[in-house]
Design a protein around this motif. Structure first.
Motif, PDB file in Angstrom:
ATOM      1  N   ARG A   1      17.243  -6.566 -17.937  1.00  0.00           N
ATOM      2  CA  ARG A   1      17.504  -5.264 -18.231  1.00  0.00           C
ATOM      3  C   ARG A   1      16.443  -4.387 -18.415  1.00  0.00           C
ATOM      4  N   LEU A   2      15.477  -4.755 -19.224  1.00  0.00           N
ATOM      5  CA  LEU A   2      14.320  -3.986 -19.423  1.00  0.00           C
ATOM      6  C   LEU A   2      13.457  -3.605 -18.099  1.00  0.00           C
ATOM      7  N   VAL A   3      13.188  -4.706 -17.381  1.00  0.00           N
ATOM      8  CA  VAL A   3      12.350  -4.434 -16.229  1.00  0.00           C
ATOM      9  C   VAL A   3      12.926  -3.813 -15.030  1.00  0.00           C
ATOM     10  N   ALA A   4      14.203  -3.687 -15.075  1.00  0.00           N
ATOM     11  CA  ALA A   4      15.207  -3.216 -13.851  1.00  0.00           C
ATOM     12  C   ALA A   4      14.564  -1.732 -13.526  1.00  0.00           C
ATOM     13  N   PRO A   5      14.115  -1.090 -14.191  1.00  0.00           N
ATOM     14  CA  PRO A   5      13.796   0.292 -13.791  1.00  0.00           C
ATOM     15  C   PRO A   5      12.401   0.228 -12.929  1.00  0.00           C
ATOM     16  N   LEU A   6      11.654  -0.610 -13.376  1.00  0.00           N
ATOM     17  CA  LEU A   6      10.428  -0.893 -12.840  1.00  0.00           C
ATOM     18  C   LEU A   6      10.658  -1.616 -11.474  1.00  0.00           C
ATOM     19  N   ARG A   7      11.421  -2.664 -11.409  1.00  0.00           N
ATOM     20  CA  ARG A   7      11.605  -3.338  -9.961  1.00  0.00           C
ATOM     21  C   ARG A   7      12.132  -2.353  -9.110  1.00  0.00           C
ATOM     22  N   SER A   8      13.050  -1.456  -9.378  1.00  0.00           N
ATOM     23  CA  SER A   8      13.610  -0.370  -8.688  1.00  0.00           C
ATOM     24  C   SER A   8      12.650   0.598  -8.057  1.00  0.00           C
TER      25      SER A   8
ATOM     26  N   ALA B   1      10.259   0.508  -5.961  1.00  0.00           N
ATOM     27  CA  ALA B   1       9.983   0.439  -4.492  1.00  0.00           C
ATOM     28  C   ALA B   1      10.216  -1.026  -4.087  1.00  0.00           C
ATOM     29  N   PRO B   2      10.193  -1.265  -2.969  1.00  0.00           N
ATOM     30  CA  PRO B   2      10.482  -2.786  -2.281  1.00  0.00           C
ATOM     31  C   PRO B   2       9.210  -3.781  -2.531  1.00  0.00           C
ATOM     32  N   ALA B   3       9.500  -4.906  -2.750  1.00  0.00           N
ATOM     33  CA  ALA B   3       8.312  -5.788  -3.296  1.00  0.00           C
ATOM     34  C   ALA B   3       7.985  -6.591  -2.168  1.00  0.00           C
ATOM     35  N   ILE B   4       6.554  -6.792  -2.129  1.00  0.00           N
ATOM     36  CA  ILE B   4       6.060  -7.951  -1.339  1.00  0.00           C
ATOM     37  C   ILE B   4       6.649  -9.329  -2.037  1.00  0.00           C
ATOM     38  N   MET B   5       6.332  -9.340  -3.408  1.00  0.00           N
ATOM     39  CA  MET B   5       6.545 -10.457  -4.127  1.00  0.00           C
ATOM     40  C   MET B   5       7.043 -10.144  -5.675  1.00  0.00           C
ATOM     41  N   ASP B   6       7.970 -10.766  -5.966  1.00  0.00           N
ATOM     42  CA  ASP B   6       8.517 -10.593  -7.238  1.00  0.00           C
ATOM     43  C   ASP B   6       8.632 -12.014  -7.932  1.00  0.00           C
TER      44      ASP B   6
ATOM     45  N   THR C   1       0.736  -1.151  -0.065  1.00  0.00           N
ATOM     46  CA  THR C   1       0.054   0.095  -0.178  1.00  0.00           C
ATOM     47  C   THR C   1       0.576   1.194   0.073  1.00  0.00           C
ATOM     48  N   PRO C   2       1.771   1.437   0.839  1.00  0.00           N
ATOM     49  CA  PRO C   2       2.740   2.769   0.837  1.00  0.00           C
ATOM     50  C   PRO C   2       3.057   3.074  -0.307  1.00  0.00           C
ATOM     51  N   HIS C   3       3.431   2.064  -1.466  1.00  0.00           N
ATOM     52  CA  HIS C   3       4.263   2.250  -2.602  1.00  0.00           C
ATOM     53  C   HIS C   3       3.141   2.375  -3.837  1.00  0.00           C
ATOM     54  N   ILE C   4       2.033   2.589  -3.546  1.00  0.00           N
ATOM     55  CA  ILE C   4       0.981   2.423  -4.712  1.00  0.00           C
ATOM     56  C   ILE C   4       1.213   3.727  -5.648  1.00  0.00           C
ATOM     57  N   GLU C   5       1.290   4.883  -4.921  1.00  0.00           N
ATOM     58  CA  GLU C   5       1.535   6.246  -5.670  1.00  0.00           C
ATOM     59  C   GLU C   5       2.915   5.936  -6.411  1.00  0.00           C
ATOM     60  N   THR C   6       3.776   5.562  -5.790  1.00  0.00           N
ATOM     61  CA  THR C   6       5.341   5.845  -6.355  1.00  0.00           C
ATOM     62  C   THR C   6       5.224   4.904  -7.715  1.00  0.00           C
ATOM     63  N   VAL C   7       4.512   3.664  -7.442  1.00  0.00           N
ATOM     64  CA  VAL C   7       4.884   2.669  -8.367  1.00  0.00           C
ATOM     65  C   VAL C   7       3.617   3.169  -9.861  1.00  0.00           C
ATOM     66  N   LEU C   8       2.700   3.466  -9.404  1.00  0.00           N
ATOM     67  CA  LEU C   8       1.677   4.003 -10.500  1.00  0.00           C
ATOM     68  C   LEU C   8       2.421   5.232 -11.173  1.00  0.00           C
TER      69      LEU C   8
END
Length: 456
Positions: free
Chosen positions: A278-285, A287-292, A217-224
């Motif tokens: 390499r392509l997904v790295a900017p998205l992974r970074s 916020a911290p993930a619950i599950m990857d 929840t705390p990362h919804i805005e940052t990720v969107l």
């Protein structure tokens, strides 16, 4: 409503099941995935062959019974209170030719069966997000899935259809046989006849790099907001979506996600794991993930990217295409669905389109929505008590708030139940809708195959 006809003649000519509402097994015969769908036709015909379909259509035409078709039941929950319902789930023939890369698919099959048969040859169909959806129903509406930007619509790969038309004639529709009907079936959805099977081209693609990563929840805005920025320069061969999800506190939900309000980022790249990482790295970074759960994935398991439910349940949804997304849209979405907001909308997904979805096949097709750059799809809490007023109010509020970004046309598979004639027509660009109406009237002038709200 027409009175229920004598079914003895139909039963004598059909090898499958012929039932009226008083017969044992009727309710089971007309049930589908969406338990909110209300099917009460005068007669249900569970066909076992194309010959059964021919007999059923001829009977319906003689008795002036409107015809509707049920395969898996994932479609809109429009009520059926008259006519004939032809149930195609027993049309389950399947053949994969590894030399030609063509799968011949019966009308009752789901994508999971097609993918399982194609996988030993390193082949895959370009499917929708759910392997539980009917293969032909998705294709008739165009079909977008995890590889949409890199590979286009599912219907782009259709090579022929077998269809029974109003006069009870079984025919082939392809680029060389009945090409006007073939054009219409690749995205025109309904009102043309009963499709009994299709041939579709498979792609040589045994593996992709894909999956989902889920943030709390705390990362919804940052990720969107980060995903929206990322899409402005995303490669055409990467397909992503973002979904704000309220996970129920149920045992079928993985323990780390139970009861959480989270955001899921879906990713699919039809290339090497090295390039995909390499392509997904900017998205992974972001916020911290619950599950990857992103990694190398067999194409036969692409359904794990969205992980849609496979057990029947009551369903309510809305959808639209968007002309684009930006940070102002993010602000609106967060105001409707973000942290701390209470809403009965359980999942709302923004899917990045464009790429190959924007390019029609060389010979043309009836698939709408190619001008959309993103899609919006929202699913309500599966409680029928909310379907009449609560969910429409919440969905309407979201749609109204996003009105500046909503495209004038949608896509028929995302349109939900048609609320009006204008809503129906908006599923295709005007020039495609006009041509579709011409083809429908040519093959079914009396409107035996009921589809869409009446004009006027």
């Amino acid at each position: 409503m027409n009175p229920s006809p004598d079914l003895s003649d139909l039963r004598a000519h059909v090898a499958g099941t012929v039932l009226n509402p008083d017969d044992a097994g009727f309710a089971e015969e007309v049930s589908g995935f969406n338990l909110a769908a209300s099917f009460h036709p005068l007669v249900a015909v569970g066909v076992t062959s194309e010959a059964d379909v021919v007999e059923a259509v001829r009977f319906a035409a003689r008795h002036d019974l409107p015809i509707r078709v049920l395969a898996t039941g994932h479609g809109p929950a429009a009520p059926v209170t008259d006519g004939m319902l032809i149930v195609t789930r027993r049309l389950d023939s399947l053949h994969v030719d590894p030399e030609t890369h063509i799968a011949t698919v019966g009308a009752g099959l789901k994508w999971e069966a097609v993918q399982a048969a194609a996988a030993p040859f390193g082949l895959t169909a370009i499917t929708g997000s759910s392997p539980d959806v009917g293969a032909i129903g998705l294709t008739l509406g165009g079909g977008i899935g995890p590889l949409a930007r890199s590979h286009g619509y599912t219907s782009d790969y259709a090579r022929s259809f077998r269809i029974v038309t109003r006069d009870g004639e079984a025919m082939t529709a392809s680029a060389t046989e009945n090409p006007d009907l073939f054009w219409a079936l690749r995205g025109g959805k309904g009102g043309l006849g009963v499709v009994t099977g299709m041939s579709i081209e498979l792609v040589d693609l045994p593996l992709i790099y894909g999956g989902a990563v889920i943030f709390d929840t705390p990362h919804i805005e940052t990720v969107l907001r980060g995903w929206i920025d990322w899409t402005t320069s995303a490669p055409d061969d990467v397909t992503t979506s973002i979904a704000i999800i309220r996970f129920p506190p149920a045992e079928f939900v993985p323990e780390p996600l139970r009861g959480r309000h989270a955001i899921a980022l879906r990713f699919a790249y039809p290339g090497s794991a090295e390039d995909g990482e390499r392509l997904v790295a900017p998205l992974r970074s972001l916020a911290p993930a619950i599950m990857d759960m992103i990694g190398e994935l067999p194409t036969s398991k692409m359904g794990l990217i969205h992980n849609d439910p496979t057990d029947p349940l009551p369903a309510w949804d809305i959808g639209a295409l968007l002309t684009g997304v930006d940070q102002e849209l993010a602000t609106v979405v967060l105001g409707q669905l973000g942290a701390g907001v209470q809403t009965p909308l359980m999942i709302t997904e923004l899917r990045h389109l464009g790429g190959r979805t924007a390019v029609d096949v060389p010979e043309g097709s009836a698939a709408g929505g190619r001008s959309g750059r993103f899609s919006l799809y929202s699913i309500g809490v599966p409680d029928p008590a909310l379907f009449a007023t609560v969910l429409p109010a919440a969905g309407g509020a979201l749609s109204d708030a996003l009105a500046p970004w909503v495209a004038p046309q949608t896509m028929v598979n995302f349109a939900g139940a048609f609320s009006s004639r204008a809503h129906f027509e908006s599923a295709w660009p005007p020039e495609i809708f006009s041509r579709l109406e011409t083809v429908r009237k040519a093959y079914d002038p009396a409107g035996l195959f009921t589809y869409g709200p009446a004009a006027g």
